[in-house]
Design a protein around this motif. Structure first.
Motif, short mmCIF file in Angstrom:
data_model
loop_
_atom_site.label_atom_id
_atom_site.label_comp_id
_atom_site.label_asym_id
_atom_site.label_seq_id
_atom_site.Cartn_x
_atom_site.Cartn_y
_atom_site.Cartn_z
N ILE A 60 0.83 -1.19 0.00
CA ILE A 60 0.00 0.00 0.00
C ILE A 60 0.87 1.25 0.00
CG2 ILE A 60 -1.74 1.29 1.31
CD1 ILE A 60 -2.72 -1.34 0.00
N ALA A 61 1.92 1.24 0.80
CA ALA A 61 2.83 2.39 0.88
C ALA A 61 4.22 1.87 1.22
CB ALA A 61 2.36 3.37 1.95
N TYR A 62 5.21 2.48 0.59
CA TYR A 62 6.60 2.12 0.85
C TYR A 62 7.33 3.32 1.41
CZ TYR A 62 5.61 -2.10 -1.74
OH TYR A 62 5.07 -3.28 -2.15
N ASN A 63 8.29 3.05 2.28
CA ASN A 63 9.07 4.09 2.92
C ASN A 63 10.48 4.07 2.37
OD1 ASN A 63 9.97 6.00 4.78
ND2 ASN A 63 10.57 4.41 6.21
N ASN A 64 10.93 5.22 1.90
CA ASN A 64 12.30 5.27 1.36
C ASN A 64 13.26 5.99 2.31
OD1 ASN A 64 11.39 7.86 1.06
ND2 ASN A 64 11.76 7.98 -1.14
N ARG A 65 12.85 6.15 3.57
CA ARG A 65 13.71 6.77 4.58
C ARG A 65 13.97 5.79 5.71
NH1 ARG A 65 10.41 11.90 6.03
NH2 ARG A 65 9.61 12.30 3.97
N ASP A 66 15.07 6.01 6.41
CA ASP A 66 15.38 5.19 7.58
C ASP A 66 14.54 5.70 8.75
OD1 ASP A 66 16.61 3.27 9.13
OD2 ASP A 66 18.31 4.56 9.64
N ARG A 67 13.62 4.86 9.23
CA ARG A 67 12.77 5.25 10.37
C ARG A 67 12.40 4.01 11.17
NH1 ARG A 67 7.60 7.96 7.84
NH2 ARG A 67 9.23 8.96 6.71
N ALA A 68 11.97 4.26 12.39
CA ALA A 68 11.57 3.17 13.29
C ALA A 68 10.23 2.58 12.84
CB ALA A 68 11.46 3.69 14.71
N ALA A 69 10.05 1.30 13.09
CA ALA A 69 8.81 0.62 12.72
C ALA A 69 7.66 0.91 13.68
CB ALA A 69 9.06 -0.88 12.65
N ALA A 70 7.95 1.14 14.95
CA ALA A 70 6.90 1.28 15.97
C ALA A 70 5.82 2.30 15.63
CB ALA A 70 7.52 1.57 17.33
N PRO A 71 6.15 3.51 15.20
CA PRO A 71 5.09 4.47 14.89
C PRO A 71 4.18 4.02 13.74
CG PRO A 71 7.19 5.61 15.12
CD PRO A 71 7.47 4.12 15.13
N ILE A 72 4.74 3.35 12.77
CA ILE A 72 3.94 2.87 11.64
C ILE A 72 3.02 1.75 12.10
CG2 ILE A 72 4.06 1.81 9.35
CD1 ILE A 72 6.87 3.24 9.15
N ILE A 73 3.56 0.83 12.88
CA ILE A 73 2.76 -0.28 13.40
C ILE A 73 1.62 0.27 14.26
CG2 ILE A 73 2.82 -2.28 14.94
CD1 ILE A 73 5.74 -2.72 13.88
N GLU A 74 1.91 1.26 15.09
CA GLU A 74 0.87 1.86 15.94
C GLU A 74 -0.23 2.53 15.10
OE1 GLU A 74 2.72 4.50 18.77
OE2 GLU A 74 4.10 2.92 19.41
N ARG A 75 0.14 3.18 14.01
CA ARG A 75 -0.85 3.89 13.18
C ARG A 75 -1.82 2.93 12.50
NH1 ARG A 75 0.73 9.40 12.22
NH2 ARG A 75 -1.38 9.85 11.55
N VAL A 76 -1.37 1.75 12.13
CA VAL A 76 -2.27 0.81 11.44
C VAL A 76 -2.90 -0.20 12.40
CG1 VAL A 76 -1.04 1.07 9.25
CG2 VAL A 76 -0.47 -0.84 10.76
N ALA A 77 -2.54 -0.17 13.67
CA ALA A 77 -3.03 -1.16 14.64
C ALA A 77 -4.55 -1.18 14.72
CB ALA A 77 -2.43 -0.90 16.02
N ALA A 78 -5.20 -0.04 14.65
CA ALA A 78 -6.66 0.00 14.75
C ALA A 78 -7.33 -0.71 13.58
CB ALA A 78 -7.13 1.45 14.82
N LEU A 79 -6.65 -0.82 12.47
CA LEU A 79 -7.20 -1.47 11.28
C LEU A 79 -6.99 -2.98 11.28
CD1 LEU A 79 -5.98 1.19 8.73
CD2 LEU A 79 -8.28 0.96 9.70
N ARG A 80 -6.24 -3.48 12.24
CA ARG A 80 -5.93 -4.92 12.27
C ARG A 80 -7.16 -5.77 12.58
NH1 ARG A 80 -2.10 -7.17 10.40
NH2 ARG A 80 -1.87 -8.70 12.05
N ALA A 81 -8.20 -5.19 13.14
CA ALA A 81 -9.39 -5.96 13.50
C ALA A 81 -10.34 -6.13 12.31
CB ALA A 81 -10.13 -5.27 14.65
#
Length: 116
Positions: A60-81
């Motif tokens: 859906i989206a790709y990241n081309n920068r070096d960044r931590a995974a935790a904020p991304i995982i937190e942002r999509v967590a509500a959609l996991r259900a």
């Protein structure tokens, strides 16, 4: 060419490099990749990766920068259900992929229907 098949699209997942849907089962997707890779090598299509490193997903989206995974995982967590969605794979498109700025764009060159 392999036959048409169905897969399940699972809720969003996030990682350091992407936001994606997982797909299952992998078996028909891996078989299709193998058939396409073999055909591509036979007719001289450049590029591609070996089937052994293929990991089926729907990006859906790709990241081309070096960044931590935790904020991304937190942002999509509500959609996991969300429930899984069945999808029928009935054709394969040969595309010319290009990068324009920070976006991928493609043109469909040829469509191949899978046997039904």
């Amino acid at each position: 060419m392999p036959e048409a098949f169905s897969v399940s699209v699972h809720p969003l997942a996030g990682s350091r490099g992407a936001v994606r849907f997982s797909l299952t089962p992998w078996t028909p997707l891996v078989r299709l990749h193998e058939a396409l890779a073999t055909t591509g090598q036979t007719v001289g299509v450049p590029g591609g990766k070996p089937t052994a490193v293929f990991r089926p997903h729907l990006g859906i989206a790709y990241n081309n920068r070096d960044r931590a995974a935790a904020p991304i995982i937190e942002r999509v967590a509500a959609l996991r259900a969300r429930p899984t969605v069945p999808v029928r794979v009935e054709h394969v498109d040969l595309v010319r992929l290009r990068c324009e700025g920070a976006q991928y764009r493609w043109d469909v060159l040829h469509r191949v229907p899978l046997a039904s």
